[in-house]
Design a protein around this motif. Structure first.
Motif, PDB file in Angstrom:
ATOM      1  N   TYR A 204       1.083  -1.145  -0.033  1.00  0.00           N
ATOM      2  CA  TYR A 204       0.047   0.043   0.006  1.00  0.00           C
ATOM      3  C   TYR A 204       0.747   1.337  -0.078  1.00  0.00           C
ATOM      4  O   TYR A 204       0.198   2.296  -0.519  1.00  0.00           O
ATOM      5  N   SER A 205       1.934   1.281   0.654  1.00  0.00           N
ATOM      6  CA  SER A 205       2.792   2.621   0.672  1.00  0.00           C
ATOM      7  C   SER A 205       4.484   2.517   0.299  1.00  0.00           C
ATOM      8  O   SER A 205       5.006   3.180   0.534  1.00  0.00           O
ATOM      9  N   ASN A 206       4.341   1.571  -0.816  1.00  0.00           N
ATOM     10  CA  ASN A 206       5.854   1.355  -1.411  1.00  0.00           C
ATOM     11  C   ASN A 206       6.238   2.519  -2.006  1.00  0.00           C
ATOM     12  O   ASN A 206       7.232   2.741  -2.283  1.00  0.00           O
ATOM     13  N   TYR A 207       5.385   3.459  -2.506  1.00  0.00           N
ATOM     14  CA  TYR A 207       5.705   4.552  -3.136  1.00  0.00           C
ATOM     15  C   TYR A 207       5.420   6.066  -2.469  1.00  0.00           C
ATOM     16  O   TYR A 207       5.550   6.955  -3.221  1.00  0.00           O
ATOM     17  N   VAL A 208       5.344   5.846  -1.334  1.00  0.00           N
ATOM     18  CA  VAL A 208       5.302   7.202  -0.507  1.00  0.00           C
ATOM     19  C   VAL A 208       6.834   7.868  -0.525  1.00  0.00           C
ATOM     20  O   VAL A 208       7.865   7.209  -0.514  1.00  0.00           O
ATOM     21  N   ARG A 209       6.643   9.036  -0.777  1.00  0.00           N
ATOM     22  CA  ARG A 209       8.134   9.889  -1.290  1.00  0.00           C
ATOM     23  C   ARG A 209       9.227   9.769   0.042  1.00  0.00           C
ATOM     24  O   ARG A 209      10.029  10.014  -0.400  1.00  0.00           O
ATOM     25  N   TYR A 210       8.846   9.475   1.299  1.00  0.00           N
ATOM     26  CA  TYR A 210       9.574   9.378   2.279  1.00  0.00           C
ATOM     27  C   TYR A 210       9.991   7.933   2.714  1.00  0.00           C
ATOM     28  O   TYR A 210       9.006   7.107   2.705  1.00  0.00           O
ATOM     29  N   PRO A 211      11.283   7.580   3.343  1.00  0.00           N
ATOM     30  CA  PRO A 211      11.478   6.444   3.733  1.00  0.00           C
ATOM     31  C   PRO A 211      10.798   5.910   4.802  1.00  0.00           C
ATOM     32  O   PRO A 211      10.593   6.493   5.869  1.00  0.00           O
ATOM     33  N   VAL A 212       9.865   4.586   4.889  1.00  0.00           N
ATOM     34  CA  VAL A 212       9.266   3.858   5.623  1.00  0.00           C
ATOM     35  C   VAL A 212      10.492   3.086   6.257  1.00  0.00           C
ATOM     36  O   VAL A 212      10.617   1.980   5.618  1.00  0.00           O
ATOM     37  N   GLN A 213      10.831   3.216   7.456  1.00  0.00           N
ATOM     38  CA  GLN A 213      11.858   2.344   8.210  1.00  0.00           C
ATOM     39  C   GLN A 213      11.331   1.410   9.134  1.00  0.00           C
ATOM     40  O   GLN A 213      10.278   1.901   9.841  1.00  0.00           O
ATOM     41  N   MET A 214      12.055   0.281   9.037  1.00  0.00           N
ATOM     42  CA  MET A 214      11.705  -0.627  10.256  1.00  0.00           C
ATOM     43  C   MET A 214      12.771  -1.497  10.591  1.00  0.00           C
ATOM     44  O   MET A 214      13.632  -1.752   9.830  1.00  0.00           O
ATOM     45  N   LEU A 215      13.012  -1.666  12.077  1.00  0.00           N
ATOM     46  CA  LEU A 215      14.105  -2.648  12.501  1.00  0.00           C
ATOM     47  C   LEU A 215      13.582  -4.109  11.941  1.00  0.00           C
ATOM     48  O   LEU A 215      12.655  -4.644  12.310  1.00  0.00           O
ATOM     49  N   VAL A 216      14.728  -4.717  11.167  1.00  0.00           N
ATOM     50  CA  VAL A 216      14.432  -5.922  10.441  1.00  0.00           C
ATOM     51  C   VAL A 216      15.514  -6.978  11.256  1.00  0.00           C
ATOM     52  O   VAL A 216      16.632  -6.472  11.362  1.00  0.00           O
ATOM     53  N   THR A 217      15.027  -8.194  11.318  1.00  0.00           N
ATOM     54  CA  THR A 217      15.877  -9.259  11.904  1.00  0.00           C
ATOM     55  C   THR A 217      16.754  -9.848  10.737  1.00  0.00           C
ATOM     56  O   THR A 217      16.044 -10.367   9.760  1.00  0.00           O
ATOM     57  N   SER A 320      -1.752  10.120  -5.181  1.00  0.00           N
ATOM     58  CA  SER A 320      -0.358  10.470  -4.445  1.00  0.00           C
ATOM     59  C   SER A 320       0.690   9.489  -4.049  1.00  0.00           C
ATOM     60  O   SER A 320       1.101   9.459  -3.077  1.00  0.00           O
ATOM     61  N   ASN A 321       0.706   8.369  -5.010  1.00  0.00           N
ATOM     62  CA  ASN A 321       1.587   7.329  -4.947  1.00  0.00           C
ATOM     63  C   ASN A 321       1.149   6.285  -3.780  1.00  0.00           C
ATOM     64  O   ASN A 321       1.966   5.419  -3.514  1.00  0.00           O
ATOM     65  N   VAL A 322      -0.074   6.580  -3.267  1.00  0.00           N
ATOM     66  CA  VAL A 322      -0.564   5.392  -2.170  1.00  0.00           C
ATOM     67  C   VAL A 322      -1.692   4.667  -3.005  1.00  0.00           C
ATOM     68  O   VAL A 322      -2.766   5.311  -3.542  1.00  0.00           O
ATOM     69  N   LEU A 323      -1.432   3.259  -2.871  1.00  0.00           N
ATOM     70  CA  LEU A 323      -2.413   2.493  -3.111  1.00  0.00           C
ATOM     71  C   LEU A 323      -4.031   2.633  -2.689  1.00  0.00           C
ATOM     72  O   LEU A 323      -4.091   2.469  -1.575  1.00  0.00           O
ATOM     73  N   ILE A 324      -4.686   2.601  -3.474  1.00  0.00           N
ATOM     74  CA  ILE A 324      -6.026   3.020  -3.097  1.00  0.00           C
ATOM     75  C   ILE A 324      -6.846   1.963  -3.569  1.00  0.00           C
ATOM     76  O   ILE A 324      -7.792   1.332  -2.872  1.00  0.00           O
ATOM     77  N   MET A 325      -6.828   1.307  -4.858  1.00  0.00           N
ATOM     78  CA  MET A 325      -7.624   0.194  -5.243  1.00  0.00           C
ATOM     79  C   MET A 325      -6.660  -0.719  -6.096  1.00  0.00           C
ATOM     80  O   MET A 325      -6.016  -0.263  -6.961  1.00  0.00           O
ATOM     81  N   GLU A 326      -6.727  -1.993  -5.619  1.00  0.00           N
ATOM     82  CA  GLU A 326      -5.910  -3.094  -6.474  1.00  0.00           C
ATOM     83  C   GLU A 326      -6.643  -3.245  -7.769  1.00  0.00           C
ATOM     84  O   GLU A 326      -5.740  -3.664  -8.683  1.00  0.00           O
ATOM     85  N   LYS A 327      -7.763  -3.176  -8.028  1.00  0.00           N
ATOM     86  CA  LYS A 327      -8.198  -3.301  -9.268  1.00  0.00           C
ATOM     87  C   LYS A 327      -9.648  -2.568  -9.571  1.00  0.00           C
ATOM     88  O   LYS A 327     -10.677  -2.691  -9.143  1.00  0.00           O
ATOM     89  N   CYS A 328      -9.119  -1.366 -10.221  1.00  0.00           N
ATOM     90  CA  CYS A 328     -10.291  -0.398 -10.297  1.00  0.00           C
ATOM     91  C   CYS A 328     -10.806  -0.702 -11.975  1.00  0.00           C
ATOM     92  O   CYS A 328     -10.191  -0.376 -12.806  1.00  0.00           O
ATOM     93  N   ALA A 329     -11.824  -1.304 -11.764  1.00  0.00           N
ATOM     94  CA  ALA A 329     -12.699  -2.001 -13.099  1.00  0.00           C
ATOM     95  C   ALA A 329     -13.001  -0.851 -14.052  1.00  0.00           C
ATOM     96  O   ALA A 329     -13.184  -0.996 -15.206  1.00  0.00           O
ATOM     97  N   ASP A 330     -13.365   0.411 -13.545  1.00  0.00           N
ATOM     98  CA  ASP A 330     -14.094   1.427 -14.074  1.00  0.00           C
ATOM     99  C   ASP A 330     -13.033   2.242 -15.171  1.00  0.00           C
ATOM    100  O   ASP A 330     -13.374   2.962 -15.980  1.00  0.00           O
ATOM    101  N   LEU A 331     -11.785   1.936 -14.994  1.00  0.00           N
ATOM    102  CA  LEU A 331     -10.765   2.404 -15.879  1.00  0.00           C
ATOM    103  C   LEU A 331     -10.646   1.514 -17.399  1.00  0.00           C
ATOM    104  O   LEU A 331      -9.917   2.136 -17.966  1.00  0.00           O
ATOM    105  N   LEU A 332     -11.033   0.390 -17.134  1.00  0.00           N
ATOM    106  CA  LEU A 332     -10.836  -0.147 -18.499  1.00  0.00           C
ATOM    107  C   LEU A 332     -12.337  -0.919 -18.916  1.00  0.00           C
ATOM    108  O   LEU A 332     -13.198  -1.390 -18.357  1.00  0.00           O
TER     109      LEU A 332
END
Length: 674
Positions: A204-217, A320-332
Motif C-alpha cells: 500500500y505504501s511502497n511509493y510514499v515519497r519518504y523512507p518508511v523504515q523498520m528494524l528487521v532481523t 499521490s503514490n498511495v495504493l487506493i484500489m488494487e483493481k479499479c474496473a471502471d478504468l478499463l
C-alpha cells in the motif's frame, strides 16, 4: 475524559464498522498521515527561512512490540500542539491536511503532495486497536502532549513530561496502537510480525515519497575464533538493522530514458505475478485540469482464468503514490480486460474510506483517454510488428470480438480494425482493411465461413465455389465470430484508392497525379456475408435464369423432397453457388440465424430451448445425382426419392460439421443404397 459528541460517536462507530471493509489498510492510512506531516514541515521550510530541515533525515518509522502487543508509527514531521490534537483528532472527519492544502495551494509544487483529504483515515486504527495513543510535539514548541482514546466514549489530552519515556525530544508524532484481543473472526496477532508489516508497507505504501523504515532481523556468520580447531563448524547469529522498506520513487514517475526495458519487465512480473515479459509496455502522462500518470502493459500471454467468471479486470489505482484500489474496473472496458498497469492521480474524487472510487467525470475522462491509448498502441503493434500482434491476437482476440458483439455493434468503429482472420486465398491472417483493399473488381461484400476447424471450412463446397469466382473467403473458427459479424453487419475500410465510374474520370485523376497532385482516396463500406447464408448474388444473370427454370421445371420433385425431410428444411431449390463438378447439395440458411450460430447455441447451457436456423437444401442441378433424383420422381418411386433426399440432406449436414439428427437412420440409408 473529554466526551465525543453524540453525532461524532455515531460517525466513529459507522466508520470503524462499515466504511472500511479491509482492516489491514489501517497502516496505509497512518503512513499517509505521517507523510503529510513531513510534507507540511518541508513546505514550511520553503516559505519560512527560520525553519531549517535536513531533508535527508526525514523518515517514517514503523515498529512493533510483540509482548506489549503494540504497533507504533512515528514521523519527524511538523507535529501537533494540544489545541491541534483537540481540533484534528477530537472532531471526527476534520481534516488538518485538507485545511492545510487549501491554505497553501499556491505554495505547493511537485516537491510537496498532501495526501489526506477527509480526516477519517486516522480512525481506521480502531479496527485493530482497543486503544490508540498519539504523542506529538509541534515544530518550534517544547511541549509534548498525549492524546488517548478507546474509540468508544471519548478521549484525553495531557502533557508529557520530559522525564517520561514517551516524551519526544524532537518534533513529530508517534501513533501507538494497543491491539485488540484475538477473536474467532479476527486474528490481530498477524500484525505483530515483521513479514506482515513489510508486506503491508510494500503493498500500500511502497511509493510514499519518504523512507518508511523498520528494524528487521537478519542473520550473519560469526567471526571464526582465533583458537578454533580444524573441526570448527561455522556459527550464525541474529541481529537487527534499520531498513528502508519502501522503494519511494514509483517507476511510472520516472522518465522513459531512465528506465530500461528489463526494469519495466521486472516491475510488471513482480507486481502482477506473471513469469512472462509483457508484449508491450507504454505510459501515459496527462496534464491540465486532470493530471495523472499511467503505466500500462499488454501481457505476453493470457492468464489461465481470463475467460472465467472469476476473473477481475482493473488497473491499480494510486492517489499521490498511495495504493487506493488494487483493481479499479471502471478504468478499463471489458474488451481490454487483459491490460495490466497502474494509474496515479492526486485529482480523483475518493470516498471517505479511499476504498471505493466515486463515479465522476474525472474517472470517465481518464477511462476514455486510457482506452484511446490502448487502441493506439495495438494499432501500432499491428502495423509495425505483425508477428507480435498475431501472437497477441491469438491470446486476446476473442475479447475484442466479444466487445463488438456485446455492444450490439456500437464499438465496431473502434475495434473492427484490430480484428484478424485467416484468408483462404492468401493463406495467412489478414485484417478486414487488408481484405477490402485486395478485393477483386466487382466484389460487393466480405465473404466469410464460420466453423470450428479451418481445414474443414476450406474444403466446404460453398467456400470453394466463392474462391472459384476469384473472391477471398475469411475462415472464422471461434464460437464468437459469427455473432461478432452479425453485430457488425458491415465494415468501412479507410483511405482506399478512389474508384471511378468511367474511363474519363480515371484518366483525369491519373493525369492530376502525374502533375504532382496527391492520389484521391475514399472510404468504402462493404457488407459482411456468410457463404452459407441467403443469396450471395454471385451468379450471372444467365445462371440465375437457368436456376429459376430448373426449379420451376422440377417443382414436384422439390415438394416431394421437402415432404420426405418432414419439416427439417424450409424449402428445396436449385443452387446457383455450386459448380458443375462440385458437391451434389449444400445446406444454407435464411434469416439472421446461421447454421454456425445454431451450433454454438445448441452447445450452450440452454440447448433444449436454442432456436433453429431456417434451413434450405440447395441441390446441384448439373450434378449426376440430380439426374438420379429426376428419374426416380418420373418413375413414381417415392421411396427412392425419400431415400435420396435423406442421404443428400444428411451428407450436406456432415459437410457443415453438424451430425444428422438420427445417425442410425442415416447409416441404414447408406447400407440400403449399397
Amino acid at each position: 475524559m473529554r466526551k465525543f459528541k453524540t453525532e461524532s460517536k455515531k460517525l466513529l462507530d459507522l466508520m470503524i464498522n462499515s466504511i472500511y471493509t479491509n482492516r489491514e489498510i489501517f497502516l496505509r492510512e497512518l503512513v499517509s498521515n505521517a507523510s503529510d506531516a513531513i510534507d507540511k514541515l518541508y513546505l514550511k521550510s520553503l516559505t519560512d527561512s527560520s525553519v531549517q530541515v535536513d531533508q535527508a533525515n526525514l523518515a517514517i518509522n514503523v515498529a512493533f512490540d510483540k509482548d506489549a502487543r503494540t504497533i507504533t508509527v512515528s514521523d519527524n514531521g511538523i507535529g501537533m500542539t494540544a489545541d491541534e490534537l483537540e481540533k484534528n483528532l477530537g472532531t471526527i472527519a476534520h481534516s488538518g491536511s485538507e485545511e492545510f492544502k487549501a491554505a497553501n495551494a499556491e505554495a505547493q509544487g511537485d516537491a510537496v503532495d498532501i495526501i489526506g483529504r477527509f480526516g477519517v483515515g486516522f480512525y481506521s486504527a480502531f479496527m485493530v486497536a482497543r486503544e490508540v495513543s498519539v504523542i506529538s510535539r509541534a515544530y518550534g514548541s517544547d511541549e509534548c502532549n498525549r492524546w488517548t482514546s478507546d474509540g468508544v466514549e471519548g478521549y484525553t489530552i495531557e502533557p508529557v513530561s520530559a522525564d517520561d519515556p514517551a516524551y519526544r525530544s524532537e518534533p513529530g508524532t508517534s501513533v501507538i496502537m494497543a491491539l485488540k484481543e484475538n477473536a474467532e473472526e479476527a486474528n490481530y496477532d498477524e500484525f505483530l510480525s515483521e513479514w506482515k508489516l513489510r508486506e503491508l508497507i510494500r503493498r500500500y505504501s511502497n511509493y510514499v515519497r519518504y523512507p518508511v523504515q523498520m528494524l528487521v532481523t537478519k542473520s550473519r556468520e560469526k567471526e571464526k575464533p582465533a583458537d578454533a580447531g580444524d573441526d570448527y563448524k561455522p556459527e550464525w547469529e541474529d541481529y537487527t538493522e534499520l531498513e528502508t522498506i519502501n522503494s519511494m520513487t514509483p517507476i511510472w514517475k520516472k522518465r522513459g530514458s531512465e528506465v530500461t526495458d528489463e526494469e519495466y519487465a521486472e516491475f510488471y512480473k513482480s507486481t502482477f505475478h506473471d513469469w512472462v515479459d509483457p508484449a508491450r509496455t507504454f505510459s501515459l502522462h496527462a496534464e491540465g485540469t486532470l493530471e495523472y500518470d499511467a503505466l500500462l502493459f499488454i501481457p505476453g500471454q493470457a492468464s489461465f482464468d481470463l475467460y472465467s467468471r472469476d476473473y477481475e479486470k482493473g488497473l491499480e489505482l494510486y492517489s499521490s503514490n498511495v495504493l487506493i484500489m488494487e483493481k479499479c474496473a471502471d478504468l478499463l472496458p471489458d474488451y481490454y480486460n487483459f491490460v495490466r498497469g497502474v494509474v496515479d492521480s492526486a485529482d480523483v474524487s475518493l470516498n471517505i474510506s479511499r476504498e471505493t472510487l466515486q463515479q465522476t467525470r474525472q474517472l470517465q475522462a481518464m477511462a476514455r483517454r486510457i482506452e484511446k491509448k490502448i487502441t493506439g498502441e495495438l494499432e501500432s503493434m499491428r502495423d509495425n510488428d505483425r508477428e507480435a500482434y498475431e501472437k497477441f491476437f491469438e491470446n486476446f482476440g476473442r475479447g475484442l470480438k466479444y466487445g463488438i458483439y456485446s455492444s450490439y455493434g456500437m464499438k465496431k468503429d473502434e475495434l473492427a480494425g484490430l480484428l484478424l482472420f485467416w484468408s483462404a486465398r492468401e493463406q495467412k491472417m489478414v485484417t478486414l482493411q487488408e481484405y477490402v483493399a485486395a478485393m477483386a473488381d466487382g466484389q460487393k461484400a466480405i465473404y466469410y465461413a464460420a466453423g470450428d476447424d479451418r481445414e474443414r471450412l476450406a474444403k466446404m463446397p460453398v467456400v470453394e465455389a466463392v474462391l472459384a469466382k476469384g473472391y477471398d473467403v475469411l475462415l472464422a473458427t471461434q464460437d464468437v465470430d459469427e455473432f461478432c459479424f452479425q453485430a457488425m453487419r458491415d465494415f468501412t475500410a479507410k483511405g482506399l484508392p478512389k474508384t471511378y465510374e468511367d474511363d474519363a474520370a480515371r484518366e483525369a485523376a491519373e493525369k492530376a497525379v502525374a502533375d504532382g497532385a496527391e492520389p484521391e482516396v475514399e472510404d468504402r463500406t462493404v457488407e459482411l456475408k456468410n457463404v452459407t447464408s441467403g443469396d450471395l448474388d454471385l451468379a450471372s444473370d444467365e445462371e440465375k435464369k437457368e436456376a429459376e427454370e430448373a426449379t420451376k421445371a422440377n417443382e414436384g420433385l422439390f415438394d416431394a423432397m421437402k415432404d420426405a425431410l418432414e419439416g427439417q428444411v424450409e424449402k428445396v431449390a436449385v443452387s446457383t453457388r455450386l459448380a458443375a463438378d462440385g458437391a451434389p447439395a449444400v445446406i444454407t440458411s435464411e434469416g439472421p440465424l446461421s447454421l454456425e450460430m445454431e451450433k454454438v447455441l445448441a452447445a450452450g447451457p440452454e440447448a433444449g430451448e436454442a432456436p433453429k436456423a431456417v434451413r434450405v437444401l440447395e441441390v446441384n442441378a448439373k450434378h449426376p445425382v440430380f439426374e438420379k433424383l429426376r428419374a426416380a420422381q418420373e418413375a413414381g418411386d417415392a421411396e427412392k426419392v425419400k431415400l435420396y433426399a435423406g442421404l443428400l440432406y444428411n451428407q450436406a449436414l456432415l459437410v457443415e460439421g453438424i451430425l444428422p439428427e438420427d445417425p442410425v437412420a442415416f447409416a441404414t440409408q447408406v447400407c440400403e443404397l449399397m
